[in-house]
Design a protein around this motif. Structure first.
Motif, PDB file in Angstrom:
ATOM      1  N   THR A  10     -12.306 -39.455  19.263  1.00 52.50           N
ATOM      2  CA  THR A  10     -12.191 -40.866  19.646  1.00 52.50           C
ATOM      3  C   THR A  10     -13.196 -41.772  18.961  1.00 52.50           C
ATOM      4  N   GLY A  11     -14.381 -41.246  18.608  1.00 47.90           N
ATOM      5  CA  GLY A  11     -15.440 -42.110  18.098  1.00 47.90           C
ATOM      6  C   GLY A  11     -16.162 -42.856  19.205  1.00 47.90           C
ATOM      7  N   ASP A  12     -15.891 -42.505  20.470  1.00 50.82           N
ATOM      8  CA  ASP A  12     -16.557 -43.132  21.611  1.00 50.82           C
ATOM      9  C   ASP A  12     -17.644 -42.222  22.165  1.00 50.82           C
ATOM     10  N   ARG A  13     -18.758 -42.830  22.573  1.00 52.73           N
ATOM     11  CA  ARG A  13     -19.860 -42.090  23.186  1.00 52.73           C
ATOM     12  C   ARG A  13     -19.726 -42.169  24.699  1.00 52.73           C
ATOM     13  N   ILE A  25     -24.061 -48.291  33.116  1.00 59.14           N
ATOM     14  CA  ILE A  25     -23.016 -47.294  32.962  1.00 59.14           C
ATOM     15  C   ILE A  25     -21.666 -47.927  33.278  1.00 59.14           C
ATOM     16  N   SER A  26     -20.700 -47.718  32.399  1.00 57.53           N
ATOM     17  CA  SER A  26     -19.336 -48.162  32.652  1.00 57.53           C
ATOM     18  C   SER A  26     -18.525 -46.944  33.077  1.00 57.53           C
ATOM     19  N   PRO A  27     -18.248 -46.784  34.373  1.00 52.60           N
ATOM     20  CA  PRO A  27     -17.580 -45.568  34.845  1.00 52.60           C
ATOM     21  C   PRO A  27     -16.113 -45.528  34.435  1.00 52.60           C
ATOM     22  N   ILE A  28     -15.693 -44.424  33.824  1.00 52.52           N
ATOM     23  CA  ILE A  28     -14.298 -44.284  33.413  1.00 52.52           C
ATOM     24  C   ILE A  28     -13.606 -43.134  34.136  1.00 52.52           C
ATOM     25  N   GLY A  29     -14.347 -42.381  34.950  1.00 53.69           N
ATOM     26  CA  GLY A  29     -13.733 -41.378  35.789  1.00 53.69           C
ATOM     27  C   GLY A  29     -13.398 -40.086  35.077  1.00 53.69           C
ATOM     28  N   ALA A  30     -12.422 -39.377  35.626  1.00 56.31           N
ATOM     29  CA  ALA A  30     -11.982 -38.088  35.096  1.00 56.31           C
ATOM     30  C   ALA A  30     -10.701 -38.276  34.298  1.00 56.31           C
ATOM     31  N   PRO A  31     -10.412 -37.349  33.399  1.00 58.56           N
ATOM     32  CA  PRO A  31      -9.173 -37.470  32.624  1.00 58.56           C
ATOM     33  C   PRO A  31      -7.949 -37.322  33.511  1.00 58.56           C
ATOM     34  N   LEU A  32      -6.825 -37.887  33.077  1.00 59.65           N
ATOM     35  CA  LEU A  32      -5.564 -37.682  33.766  1.00 59.65           C
ATOM     36  C   LEU A  32      -5.248 -36.189  33.797  1.00 59.65           C
ATOM     37  N   SER A  33      -4.409 -35.790  34.735  1.00 58.31           N
ATOM     38  CA  SER A  33      -4.241 -34.357  35.020  1.00 58.31           C
ATOM     39  C   SER A  33      -3.722 -33.543  33.850  1.00 58.31           C
ATOM     40  N   ASP A  34      -3.026 -34.163  32.902  1.00 59.41           N
ATOM     41  CA  ASP A  34      -2.519 -33.392  31.764  1.00 59.41           C
ATOM     42  C   ASP A  34      -3.325 -33.633  30.487  1.00 59.41           C
ATOM     43  N   LEU A  35      -4.531 -34.173  30.654  1.00 62.04           N
ATOM     44  CA  LEU A  35      -5.451 -34.368  29.536  1.00 62.04           C
ATOM     45  C   LEU A  35      -6.774 -33.674  29.843  1.00 62.04           C
ATOM     46  N   ALA A  36      -7.578 -33.472  28.814  1.00 62.02           N
ATOM     47  CA  ALA A  36      -8.910 -32.895  28.995  1.00 62.02           C
ATOM     48  C   ALA A  36      -9.906 -33.659  28.141  1.00 62.02           C
ATOM     49  N   PHE A  37     -11.114 -33.852  28.700  1.00 56.35           N
ATOM     50  CA  PHE A  37     -12.216 -34.471  27.968  1.00 56.35           C
ATOM     51  C   PHE A  37     -13.120 -33.370  27.426  1.00 56.35           C
ATOM     52  N   HIS A  38     -13.563 -33.534  26.179  1.00 51.90           N
ATOM     53  CA  HIS A  38     -14.530 -32.627  25.564  1.00 51.90           C
ATOM     54  C   HIS A  38     -15.649 -33.495  24.997  1.00 51.90           C
ATOM     55  N   VAL A  39     -16.842 -33.366  25.557  1.00 47.97           N
ATOM     56  CA  VAL A  39     -17.987 -34.162  25.112  1.00 47.97           C
ATOM     57  C   VAL A  39     -18.830 -33.276  24.201  1.00 47.97           C
ATOM     58  N   LEU A  40     -18.877 -33.630  22.912  1.00 46.55           N
ATOM     59  CA  LEU A  40     -19.479 -32.769  21.898  1.00 46.55           C
ATOM     60  C   LEU A  40     -20.624 -33.472  21.177  1.00 46.55           C
ATOM     61  N   ASP A  41     -21.537 -32.664  20.622  1.00 43.47           N
ATOM     62  CA  ASP A  41     -22.632 -33.221  19.841  1.00 43.47           C
ATOM     63  C   ASP A  41     -22.185 -33.417  18.390  1.00 43.47           C
ATOM     64  N   ASP A  42     -23.118 -33.782  17.526  1.00 42.54           N
ATOM     65  CA  ASP A  42     -22.774 -34.067  16.127  1.00 42.54           C
ATOM     66  C   ASP A  42     -22.273 -32.846  15.381  1.00 42.54           C
ATOM     67  N   ASN A  43     -22.546 -31.662  15.924  1.00 42.60           N
ATOM     68  CA  ASN A  43     -22.100 -30.421  15.293  1.00 42.60           C
ATOM     69  C   ASN A  43     -20.836 -29.865  15.929  1.00 42.60           C
ATOM     70  N   GLY A  44     -20.223 -30.656  16.819  1.00 40.21           N
ATOM     71  CA  GLY A  44     -18.995 -30.218  17.449  1.00 40.21           C
ATOM     72  C   GLY A  44     -19.182 -29.229  18.574  1.00 40.21           C
ATOM     73  N   ARG A  45     -20.389 -29.149  19.148  1.00 41.12           N
ATOM     74  CA  ARG A  45     -20.645 -28.219  20.247  1.00 41.12           C
ATOM     75  C   ARG A  45     -20.736 -28.971  21.563  1.00 41.12           C
ATOM     76  N   PRO A  46     -20.258 -28.377  22.662  1.00 45.51           N
ATOM     77  CA  PRO A  46     -20.311 -29.043  23.970  1.00 45.51           C
ATOM     78  C   PRO A  46     -21.747 -29.371  24.370  1.00 45.51           C
ATOM     79  N   VAL A  47     -21.935 -30.525  24.982  1.00 45.10           N
ATOM     80  CA  VAL A  47     -23.253 -30.924  25.468  1.00 45.10           C
ATOM     81  C   VAL A  47     -23.305 -30.713  26.979  1.00 45.10           C
ATOM     82  N   ALA A  48     -24.500 -30.623  27.508  1.00 46.00           N
ATOM     83  CA  ALA A  48     -24.673 -30.441  28.944  1.00 46.00           C
ATOM     84  C   ALA A  48     -24.357 -31.740  29.682  1.00 46.00           C
TER      85      ALA A  48
END
Length: 634
Positions: free
Chosen positions: A425-428, A357-380
């Motif tokens: 982003t195209g990043d997993r 695992i390459s840890p990248i932490g949490a987003p900067l305070s004025d950004l948000a991360f959204h981790v989505l599946d191939d259908n654009g839905r949030p993953v657990a």
């Protein structure tokens, strides 16, 4: 005023008014004060405005690693225009393409580089630092001394020169008519269709980056930063403005010093650098040098990683020697389209014991991360997905690429119905505990080589333009820890020995160094999947017998090769895992990395009983150049 409403020039001029006699830039073994830098940049801005440059304009910047780079960049912004950086190491065709793609009519550069360029159709050359006008008096203004968070700084390092504030100078005189929403720069990244794409970033997006990170890092006027990376690489934006928005000092690293870990380590120690920004690959060679250095880096307080995937296990030896508190190591995930950095993750000794695992932490305070599946839905949490970014750091978009804007900059609705502008982003990644995230790799075949983002399609397009090539695939191939090179598989009726030098010459003409394959594997045809695409899984593993170097090779027994050259060439063949090496090819053009350079020098010194340092290659990293130093030492 909110930090996002300032422009970079407002902030810089405020700092220059507050600390006029402090050193702003160290370059060419000379110091340039904030007053001198501001004056010279102002003179350039006036010359540009006299030629019609202003808000809404774009101006090319082609400058070496000297004070001209700082003067040119700030001067362009003071004129009201955005700068478009071009790497001097790029081929003429690449430089011309970038200027044309950006619709530029003016290029700020130096006399030496202008002479090398020759005539550029429709492009007016403007010198970065014209001695006849550099000393012109500057205009008047208020000089607020504003910082990215809207405040000034007053704490001085004990013994530091404070200077005297100028009256009647500073903000307001230059950059008139430019607002926070105006463009600051356009940086070109690799394109999947074979054509690079220009990313447009505004002043407010850069300013807010330093506003939201200042407290976490404690940046102030006591810090000394290095400019290690090319101005055409977005990491340089962070390196350049980090000191200059807070009254600190920027040390411009010469190209030859950047290539030598010993020389770079000495520069860090000599200049008392406090904030160091590195790709993991570059830091690996510096860490090896530091382990053997007699004098430690006592002033270094921060090492900030970016540009490529970080493997924390590679930091074990560093943590054993230094611990994880001073200097503090921080990993920052980021992309050009989100203004350099998007996350913050301090690293600890415990991270080095967690594999995979390459840890990248949490987003900067004025950004948000959204981790989505191939259908654009949030993953657990704990489930891999594609990362989408939203927030204040997103770039304006791509230059003249509306279809690509629609594909990558999307409007997505949250479960509560809130619509956000997001960048795909195209990043997993995978969401971990306590807001942390782990980087897993690309969802497509985009590559990271030595900190540069590489779209294989751009490389493949150049190779396919050769009539003897029917198919081409560029891949990243690992030759060991931190030794990743670009390898090209091509289909042709010609032999690898005949075709590789020809393709190498084409790549050297049309591609910058980081996009040139270090070796070629030529096959009659490339394996295909059932749907007709190249089957990358079935591409054969490269071996010493199947790969060919992209240069015209020497053969054993060539009369003009000395015994020293033959022995060195054999070492290079072993270290680089190449079948052939000639005497005049650059070590890095052959696929060498900083780590393999260290291995090559260790093997060379052992073979000849010498104690040469890597700095002997400042005048050329070739077999012939090294042989001359060996012969002189024996």
């Amino acid at each position: 005023m909110e930090s996002g409403q300032h422009t970079l020039i407002e902030l810089f001029e405020g700092v220059a008014a507050r600390f006029p006699d402090r050193v702003a830039v160290t370059a060419d073994d000379r110091d340039l004060t904030y007053r001198a830098l501001d004056d010279r940049a102002t003179a350039l801005a006036r010359r540009l405005r006299e030629k019609g440059t202003g808000p809404g304009s774009r101006v090319g910047l082609l400058a070496p690693r000297t004070s001209a780079l700082a003067v040119g960049l700030i001067g362009i912004l003071k004129s009201g225009a955005a700068y478009v950086p071009v790497d001097p190491g790029s081929p003429q065709e690449r430089i011309s393409w970038t200027l044309e793609d950006s619709h530029l009519t003016r290029l700020v550069t130096t006399p030496e580089l202008a002479a090398e360029l020759g005539e550029l159709k429709g492009i007016e050359i403007v010198l970065a630092d014209d001695s006849a006008t550099a000393a012109e008096p500057e205009g008047t203004g208020t000089g607020t001394g504003a910082q990215p968070d809207g405040t000034g700084t007053g704490t001085e390092r004990p013994g530091a020169a404070t200077g005297t504030e100028r009256e009647g100078t500073g903000t307001g005189a230059e950059g008139a008519g430019v607002g926070a929403d105006d463009l600051a720069y356009v940086i070109h990244t690799s394109g999947s269709t074979g054509v690079p794409k220009g990313v447009q970033v505004e002043h407010r997006q850069v300013v807010r980056l330093f506003g939201v990170t200042r407290d976490a890092f404690g940046f102030d006027e006591r810090d000394v930063w290095t400019l290690f990376h090319s101005a055409a690489f977005d990491f340089s934006v962070w390196e350049f403005w980090g000191p200059l928005l807070f009254g600190g000092r920027l040390v411009v690293v010469p190209q030859e010093t950047a290539r030598s870990p010993q020389a770079f380590h000495e520069l860090l120690r000599r200049e008392r650098v406090t904030v160091l920004n590195q790709t993991p690959s570059a830091f690996a060679r510096l860490a090896e040098t530091d382990a053997r250095a007699e004098l430690p880096l006592t002033e270094l307080r921060l090492v900030i990683f970016g540009g490529e995937r970080l493997e924390p296990a590679a930091l074990r030896a560093w943590f054993t020697r230094h611990g994880d508190q001073l200097p503090r190591l921080v990993n920052m995930y980021g992309i050009t389209e989100a203004t350099v950095h998007a996350s913050y993750r301090p690293l600890t000794t415990a991270d080095a014991e967690v594999p995979g695992i390459s840890p990248i932490g949490a987003p900067l305070s004025d950004l948000a991360f959204h981790v989505l599946d191939d259908n654009g839905r949030p993953v657990a949490d704990g489930t891999p997905g594609e990362l989408y970014l939203s927030g204040a750091g997103l770039a304006r978009g791509y230059l003249d690429r509306p279809e690509l804007d629609k594909e990558r900059f999307l409007e997505l609705a949250d479960p509560d119905g809130t619509v956000r502008r997001c960048y795909r982003t195209g990043d997993r990644v995978v969401a971990l505990a306590d807001g942390d995230h782990g980087y897993l790799g690309r969802t497509d075949d985009q590559l990271k080589i030595r900190g540069y983002r590489v779209e294989p399609g751009e490389v493949e397009a150049v190779l396919l333009a050769d009539g003897a090539v029917s198919a081409a695939v560029a891949v990243a191939h690992s030759y060991g820890d931190h030794d990743v090179r670009l390898l090209a598989y091509v289909a042709s009726d010609l032999t690898g020995r005949d075709l590789a030098p020809r393709l190498g010459a084409r790549a050297a003409t049309l591609l910058p160094p980081h996009l040139r394959p270090s070796a070629y594997l030529v096959l009659p045809e490339l394996p295909l999947t059932l749907n007709g695409k190249v089957d990358r899984v079935r591409l054969p593993e490269p071996t010493a017998d199947t790969v060919h170097a992209p240069i015209a090779v020497e053969t054993d027994g060539t009369p003009h090769l000395t015994d020293t050259e033959r022995r060195i060439a054999e070492i290079w063949r072993t270290v680089l895992d190449l079948p052939e090496v000639d005497t005049e090819s650059d070590f890095f053009d052959l696929g060498g990395t900083s780590l393999s350079l260290l291995r090559m020098f260790a093997a060379t010194n052992d073979a000849f009983g010498t104690d040469l340092d890597i700095t002997v290659l400042i005048d050329g990293a070739t077999v012939a150049a090294l042989a001359r130093h060996i012969d002189a030492a024996l």
